[in-house]
Scaffold this motif. Structure first.
Motif, short mmCIF file in Angstrom:
data_model
loop_
_atom_site.label_atom_id
_atom_site.label_comp_id
_atom_site.label_asym_id
_atom_site.label_seq_id
_atom_site.Cartn_x
_atom_site.Cartn_y
_atom_site.Cartn_z
N VAL A 201 16.60 25.88 51.34
CA VAL A 201 15.24 26.00 50.83
C VAL A 201 15.28 26.50 49.39
N TRP A 202 14.38 25.95 48.58
CA TRP A 202 14.24 26.36 47.17
C TRP A 202 12.76 26.64 46.92
N SER A 203 12.47 27.66 46.13
CA SER A 203 11.09 27.95 45.79
C SER A 203 10.99 28.47 44.36
N VAL A 222 20.89 28.71 51.29
CA VAL A 222 21.44 27.77 52.26
C VAL A 222 21.73 28.58 53.52
N SER A 223 21.38 28.00 54.68
CA SER A 223 21.37 28.79 55.90
C SER A 223 21.98 28.02 57.07
N PRO A 224 23.24 28.30 57.42
CA PRO A 224 23.83 27.74 58.64
C PRO A 224 23.39 28.56 59.85
N GLY A 225 23.18 27.87 60.98
CA GLY A 225 22.76 28.59 62.17
C GLY A 225 22.92 27.76 63.43
N VAL A 226 22.58 28.38 64.56
CA VAL A 226 22.61 27.69 65.86
C VAL A 226 21.36 28.06 66.64
N ALA A 243 20.78 32.66 62.43
CA ALA A 243 21.31 32.04 61.22
C ALA A 243 21.65 33.13 60.22
N TYR A 244 22.46 32.75 59.23
CA TYR A 244 22.77 33.67 58.13
C TYR A 244 22.47 32.93 56.83
N SER A 245 21.47 33.42 56.11
CA SER A 245 21.02 32.76 54.89
C SER A 245 21.76 33.33 53.68
N ILE A 246 22.36 32.43 52.90
CA ILE A 246 23.21 32.82 51.77
C ILE A 246 22.48 32.47 50.48
N GLY A 247 22.29 33.46 49.63
CA GLY A 247 21.62 33.24 48.36
C GLY A 247 22.52 32.55 47.35
N ASP A 255 21.74 37.76 50.40
CA ASP A 255 21.92 37.20 51.74
C ASP A 255 21.11 37.98 52.78
N TYR A 256 20.73 37.29 53.87
CA TYR A 256 20.02 37.99 54.94
C TYR A 256 20.30 37.34 56.30
#
Length: 269
Positions: A201-203, A222-226, A243-247, A255-256
């Motif tokens: 996601v971009w904003s 960018v956020s990889p997850g299951v 998921a783990y969102s990487i800035g 990151d969060y």
């Protein structure tokens, strides 16, 4: 609304997963359970969905609850979103509440291509001084599109615009702010009840910096997850996810952790 912490929501996720020990229906595919990128599938007639999300980063956390209801059938959908956020130096409180309407313009969850534009009115229920709201009514338009890529993959694409006339800034400063957003995801349907996800996601947002003046900031993750599903004979489907969102770029180092929990079930109508 009660405060929700990472530990309590994680416990709910674990409890829902352990519910597999109970009587279940045959596995129903996961479909309208994206995390950061919105899918283009309205709720089916007679089915309501309750969505919980939780984000945790250094010194901050944010929780949101969304409830989606079909209106007569799949064509029209109404929902609302209630956010709560906490940040060091600003405390904890309610954010701007969203009232959403989504129209199933093209297709459905049973077609290869689906498009479902959404319009949201954001109410100024959050404190602008505490950075939890804009202080004014905002209007958002978002166009989600979902495309099935064979049997194993599906992609979701988003493009949105947020306009907030008379947004509040320091003191009595006011200005019109404009926000842009875009997102894309690729979902690997490894099994009907288990999916691997990759979302980005971009904003671009604006904040009031003076009377009639704004400053701009960008964000990119960018956020990889299951995600996985627990289905019951009653028609209830519980979908936890993580998921783990990487800035990236302007969001480097921000990151969060992201937790997701959805309850979807029939209702009498």
């Amino acid at each position: 609304m009660a405060r929700v912490g990472a530990g309590s929501l994680a416990a709910v996720v674990v409890m829902s997963a352990s519910a597999q020990a109970q009587a279940q229906a045959p596995t129903r595919p996961i479909q309208d359970n994206s995390f950061l990128v919105e899918e283009a599938y309205n709720q089916e007639r007679g089915v309501v969905q309750h969505i919980n999300t939780f984000q945790r980063a250094a010194g901050t956390w944010a929780y949101s609850f969304t409830q989606e209801w079909p209106v007569g059938g799949i064509r029209h959908q109404l929902s609302y979103t209630v956010p709560v956020a906490s940040a060091e130096g600003y405390g904890t409180g309610l954010g701007d509440v969203g009232l959403n309407y989504r129209y199933q313009l093209v297709g459905s969850g049973e077609t290869q291509v689906a498009v479902a534009p959404r319009v949201t009115v954001w109410l100024p229920t959050g404190s602008s001084a505490s950075d939890r709201g804009s202080g004014a009514v905002g209007i958002q338009a978002l166009v989600p599109a979902s495309i099935t890529l064979g049997r194993a993959f599906v992609t979701h694409l988003n493009l949105g615009l947020l306009l907030t006339p008379d947004a509040h800034g320091p003191g009595t400063d006011r200005a019109t702010t404009v926000g842009l957003g875009a997102g894309a995801s690729l979902i690997w349907l490894t099994r009907p009840g288990f999916n691997v996800m990759l979302e980005t996601v971009w904003s671009r947002s604006q904040a009031v910096t003076g009377q009639g003046a704004t400053g701009r900031s960008d964000a990119w993750f960018v956020s990889p997850g299951v995600r996985w599903a627990v289905n019951f004979t009653s028609g209830l489907q519980i979908v936890p996810g993580v998921a783990y969102s990487i800035g990236l770029g302007p969001s480097g180092g921000e990151d969060y952790l992201f937790l997701y929990l959805s309850f979807e079930h029939p209702f009498k109508h």
